[in-house]
Design an enzyme around this catalytic site. Structure first.
Site, PDB file in Angstrom:
ATOM      1  N   GLU A 162       3.168  -4.966  -3.847  1.00  0.00           N
ATOM      2  CA  GLU A 162       2.273  -6.138  -3.827  1.00  0.00           C
ATOM      3  C   GLU A 162       0.930  -5.882  -4.529  1.00  0.00           C
ATOM      4  OE1 GLU A 162       2.721  -9.234  -2.810  1.00  0.00           O
ATOM      5  OE2 GLU A 162       4.788  -8.868  -2.181  1.00  0.00           O
ATOM      6  N   HIS A 201       0.420  -4.059  -7.267  1.00  0.00           N
ATOM      7  CA  HIS A 201       0.643  -4.298  -8.699  1.00  0.00           C
ATOM      8  C   HIS A 201       0.803  -5.803  -8.965  1.00  0.00           C
ATOM      9  CE1 HIS A 201       2.489  -0.136  -8.236  1.00  0.00           C
ATOM     10  NE2 HIS A 201       1.605   0.076  -9.174  1.00  0.00           N
ATOM     11  N   LYS A 249      -8.604   0.178  -5.878  1.00  0.00           N
ATOM     12  CA  LYS A 249      -8.128   1.251  -5.011  1.00  0.00           C
ATOM     13  C   LYS A 249      -8.358   2.612  -5.679  1.00  0.00           C
ATOM     14  CE  LYS A 249      -4.054   3.245  -3.046  1.00  0.00           C
ATOM     15  NZ  LYS A 249      -3.698   4.174  -4.124  1.00  0.00           N
TER      16      LYS A 249
END
Ligand code: AMP
Length: 273
Positions: free
Chosen positions: A32, A34, A146
């Site tokens: 999810e 990506h 992230k």
């Protein structure tokens, strides 16, 4: 969706398209996180290119290059369903030759945090991103927050080398219990999966402290380390968005970063405040 593996064929194809291109580079085993990058690229561009390439030069000896999760067929389906126009699936031999020109990460920002335990990692990341950007020549390229240090270094490279692509940082997507999604999460055993929650918990706790006006970096880091104690922590840092050290959190200009090993798996997470 077109699947292209030859770099020059892709370059030629895109050169003639004259469209606003959004590019999402990945190493595959898509999740999810990506998909959220792809969705943003879809919304902001006329043509979306996704690459899947497990880049050998960013892995150090003894790391998981050979065992990195591979889900080619599922990845193709995900790209197709997410509205990707072109999936670039190059072979390593088409990206790298024998006697290679390569980039070196900046001396300070490239060799702290992730770069401290993985010294050549960002050289490999910058080199492959430069190659991929030169092949695709996108208007916008999308990277996850992230991997905050990676995003910072890529933005720096684009600025310092006067490149014309616009780098877009995309928020981290998490599992419902807080764990940041990562292709490497599949390495975790049930017990490790549970232990891994200490990472996001430590970041939530830091956020809560800051909301309660506790801004002293040392106090926040100590509390985070208490929560993380059962794990093998590689670093806990509270930095400005330019990756400078801070004594006090500056709301609107702070990133809190954690890297810890859960079993043999290294997991990264951070919050931007
Ligand atoms: P990777 O395939 O792990 O190299 O990741 C490809 C891109 O997806 C990078 O820009 C990552 O920062 C981004 N990404 C990975 N995990 C997440 C996530 N959980 N949320 C948002 N972006 C992510």
């Amino acid at each position: 969706m077109k699947i292209i593996s030859a770099p020059l064929a892709l370059k030629e194809y895109l050169k003639n398209s004259k469209k606003r291109v959004g590019f999402v580079p990945t190493m595959g085993a898509l999740h999810e996180g990506h998909i959220s990058l792809i969705k943003q690229a879809r919304e902001q561009n006329e043509l979306v290119v996704v690459s899947i390439f497990v880049n050998p030069t960013q892995f150090l000896k003894g790391e998981d290059l050979d065992s990195y999760p591979k889900k080619d067929e599922a990845d193709k389906k995900i790209c197709e369903l997410s509205g990707v126009d072109i999936l670039f699936f190059p072979h390593a031999k088409d990206i790298y030759g024998e006697d290679e020109v390569s980039l070196v990460a900046p001396n300070i920002r490239g060799f702290v945090l992730e770069g401290s335990s993985r010294p050549s990692h960002f050289n490999g990341v910058l080199t492959v991103v430069m190659k991929l950007l030169n092949i695709v020549q996108p208007t916008n390229a999308y990277f996850g927050k992230k991997d905050a240090q990676q995003l910072n270094l890529i933005s720096l490279m684009v600025k310092q080398l006067f490149m014309s692509v616009n780098i877009v940082g995309v928020d981290t997507v998490r599992e419902s219990d807080g764990l940041a999604m990562s292709s490497r999460n599949t390495y975790l055993s049930l017990q490790e999966r549970e232990d891994s929650l200490k990472i996001s918990s430590s970041l939530y706790e830091a956020t809560k402290m800051i909301r309660n006006s506790i801004l002293d970096v040392k106090i926040i880091k100590n509390r985070m380390r208490e929560i993380l104690r059962p794990l093998e922590v590689e670093y806990v840092e509270i930095l400005s968005r330019e990756f400078e050290y801070l004594w006090h959190v500056e709301v609107g200009n702070t990133v809190i970063l954690v890297e810890a090993k859960v079993g043999k798996t290294r997991l990264l997470d951070n919050v931007w405040l």
